[in-house]
Structures are given as structure tokens and as C-alpha cells.
Design an enzyme around this catalytic site. Sequence first.
Site, PDB file in Angstrom:
ATOM      1  N   GLU A 311       0.648  -1.147   0.098  1.00 45.75           N
ATOM      2  CA  GLU A 311      -0.138   0.021  -0.159  1.00 45.75           C
ATOM      3  C   GLU A 311       0.935   1.325   0.084  1.00 45.75           C
ATOM      4  O   GLU A 311       1.599   1.467   0.981  1.00 45.75           O
ATOM      5  CB  GLU A 311      -1.112   0.200   1.223  1.00 45.75           C
ATOM      6  CG  GLU A 311      -1.990  -0.972   1.277  1.00 45.75           C
ATOM      7  CD  GLU A 311      -2.784  -0.904   2.615  1.00 45.75           C
ATOM      8  OE1 GLU A 311      -3.834  -1.041   2.234  1.00 45.75           O
ATOM      9  OE2 GLU A 311      -2.101  -0.719   3.636  1.00 45.75           O
ATOM     10  N   CYS A 312       0.673   2.199  -0.800  1.00 46.73           N
ATOM     11  CA  CYS A 312       1.363   3.106  -0.972  1.00 46.73           C
ATOM     12  C   CYS A 312       2.861   3.475  -0.749  1.00 46.73           C
ATOM     13  O   CYS A 312       3.527   3.097  -1.865  1.00 46.73           O
ATOM     14  CB  CYS A 312       0.659   4.474   0.071  1.00 46.73           C
ATOM     15  SG  CYS A 312       1.085   6.178  -0.266  1.00 46.73           S
ATOM     16  N   GLY A 313       3.407   3.645   0.170  1.00 45.13           N
ATOM     17  CA  GLY A 313       4.804   3.362   0.493  1.00 45.13           C
ATOM     18  C   GLY A 313       5.236   1.974   0.134  1.00 45.13           C
ATOM     19  O   GLY A 313       6.477   1.710  -0.240  1.00 45.13           O
ATOM     20  N   SER A 401      -1.053  -0.864  -4.871  1.00 40.05           N
ATOM     21  CA  SER A 401      -1.607   0.473  -4.973  1.00 40.05           C
ATOM     22  C   SER A 401      -1.212   1.654  -4.233  1.00 40.05           C
ATOM     23  O   SER A 401      -0.868   1.418  -3.139  1.00 40.05           O
ATOM     24  CB  SER A 401      -3.138   0.213  -4.987  1.00 40.05           C
ATOM     25  OG  SER A 401      -3.787   1.492  -5.390  1.00 40.05           O
TER      26      SER A 401
END
Length: 425
Positions: A311-313, A401
Site C-alpha cells: 500500500e502506497c509506501g 496500489s
Amino acid sequence: MITAPGSGQGKSIVTAALARLHRNAGRKVQVFKHGPDYLDPMVLEVASGRPVYQLHPWMTGEAECRWRLAKAAGEADLVLVEGAMGLFDGDPSSADLAVLGGLPVLPVIDASGMAQTFGAVALGLARFRADLQIHEVIANRIGSPRHGVMLAESLPEGLELLGAIPRDEAMAIPDRHLGLVQASELTHLDRQLDAAATVLAEAGLDRLPATVALQAPAPAQPDRLLDGVRIAVARDAAFAFIYRGNIDLLEAMGAQLSYFSPLADDGLPQADALWLPGGYPELHAATLAANTPMREAIRAHHRAGRPILAECGGLMACVSSLVDLDGNAHAMLGLMPGTATMEGRLQALGLQSLHTREGNLRGHTYHRSSLDTPLEPRARTRKLAGTEAEPVFQVGRLTASYFHGYFPSAPELVARLFRGQPLAF
């Protein structure tokens, strides 16, 4: 609910200082945070000494909001909810949550640049919606005792000044590009919170609010869809954006969780699946790149066909390279082709959901990096308006994502991700 006319008024540190003030008085304090936020809850947990959960009528659901508040009311002496942005900002707003939960609202107003106008601002907040309970306000960053008296005298009938907080170094927490500095990085946070609590006590803010009765049924326990599944969760200064509610759900579904540091460890715990949550990999990119044993361990996990949720990072760590805030490129895991580059401003912000036949996972996006990749997304999240938003990539059993999901909103979908089972978009 501790709220404000807008961001930057000081509600975060006031909420934390109130929690520490009453905790130091021997009371059990339960704090919540409205909306999708990871950083404020870290400070609030240190202040209160208890886990902090998110409350958001859309993301976590209205029933969960009522249940968490009622459960806290039965266990704690004081329940505090830190609002998000301004009282009426967003949809659903902090005001919506207050009405849903039956919570009285206590605005924090930065009075550093006003006198009698303070009364007009307080009146506007109190009267804008007839279904809100606002009887008191807090004046923040006053210049002198006389200034506080002027502010109190400006309030109309029906509104009182709970306290006037002077300018003080203890009432400021440093921030960076995504919000507050992480609590674990503030070496003197406990000392500062004690000092901030003293400031509030001297300002007359040590009085408990009136009792509120809160009742709601407990939710049904989730099915044990992850019984015996071993999930290794990255958790350190680079990967720390984890909702307490997500951890609780995974454990309630039977998962066995272990934690590891991509920064410091040289190998993975025994695991059937990995979770690489968001955080600040851009601040630690050189260390991540230099930890060759860990990089190879995660690559081996991926080559073996075991699931990874990034997720993200976590997504930023999975691409080929990451360009940090200084423009330096660092080699990352290379599980998917592409480069994540830190930009000068936010690239995306807002509530979103991932729609599948197994359920709709609700959450949000908030990032300041851009992604350049030749990969075609497997799916895209949707904004509340219904338009497409963040791409969702799948490479083998890696799902990556920029989207941060709130797992309890779609337990079956989450279980399939960690079991490596296909999703039907």
C-alpha cells in the site's frame, strides 16, 4: 469531540494534551480520530496510553462508529474524538460524526489574531447546525490574560469559554510533507505532553465534560477466513501507516501476525503472506537500498508465489527505483517495473473504494509521489463521485496500489488478498 474552524488551529495537540492531563489525574482516557489519518493517532496513543481507532461514517461505517463509542463509554472515564479539518469540512464532516454519535462538540479557535470577532466565530460554529451540541469553546494561542478576558466577554449568551491557552512551546508538534512527524521519532514526546498537560491545567481545562449516555450493539464476529495463515507485517520508521482496526480484523479472522523491519532486519519471519503498508520509504530509501539480505528475502518470497499486499509506501518499495526528495535515485525491490518520484506537491488526496465481486474495500489515498510504469493496472479505485482513481497493479501474487484500505469494510476481499486468491473486478 475536539474540533476547530479549520486546519492549523491546534486541535491535535489540544486533544493530546487533554488526554495526557486526565490520564495523569488517574483517569482512563479513550481517544478516537475522525477520518483516514495515521499520524495524529500515533501521538494520541502516546498521550492516552491506549490504542486509537478511526471513526468515519463512510469509511468505517456508521454502525462501527456507534459501537466503538458506546464500548469506550462503558470502559473509560473520558472519551475524546479529534475531528478532521474544520468542523463542517468534508462529507461526512466532523459535525456529521458528532451528530451520529450524540457527542457534544468543543471547538478550539486560534485567537492569536482576533479579539471580539472571536465571539462571532464561536457563534457561527454553534448555530450553523441546529442538531449540534456546542456550549463551550477553547481559545488557543492567546497573547495575555487580558486577551483571554476579552475573548470570554465577546461570547454571546449560551456559550462559555472553557479555557484560554497561552502561546507555549509545549503546544507545538513538528510536521513534514504528509503531516505530523511520527511519534516514534519525537524523542521527548512524553515530556512535552506532560508539559502541555500542565499548560492546559493552568488554563482551566482540567474539568470533565457532562456525562453522555452512548449505547450500540456489538458487531458480529467475522468468519475465520484466515485461520492459520501467517502474515508478516512490515513495521518500522519507513512503514508505519497501519490502522488498528486492520490488525484487529486480521487477528479476528484467524491470521497469525508477526512484524519485521525492512530497515534493520536481514530476513523475514516465517510467513505465508507479506503486508507492506504505507509510510515514509522516501526518507529511508538509502537504508532500504543498502539492506541487500532483506531485499533478496522479499524477492524470494515473491518468486515463490506467496502473496504480498503493498500500500502506497509499500508500492514505492516494490518498484525498480525511488527518487527521493533530494532527487537521488535508489534501487528498490524491483518486483514490478517503474520509478516512484517524490514531487513538490500532493499528487492525490481523498476517500476512495476498490470494487470487486467479493466486496467493496473502502479507504483513501494521500501521496506526494508519482509513478512511472509500463504496467497496465488490473483495476482502479473509485472516488466517491464514481470516477476512476488510483491504479491497482498485480504482478504474480503481488497486489500494489497507492490506495490505503480499511480492512473491516470488506473482510472477504482482504482474506482473498492474503491467501493469494484471485479477485473478480
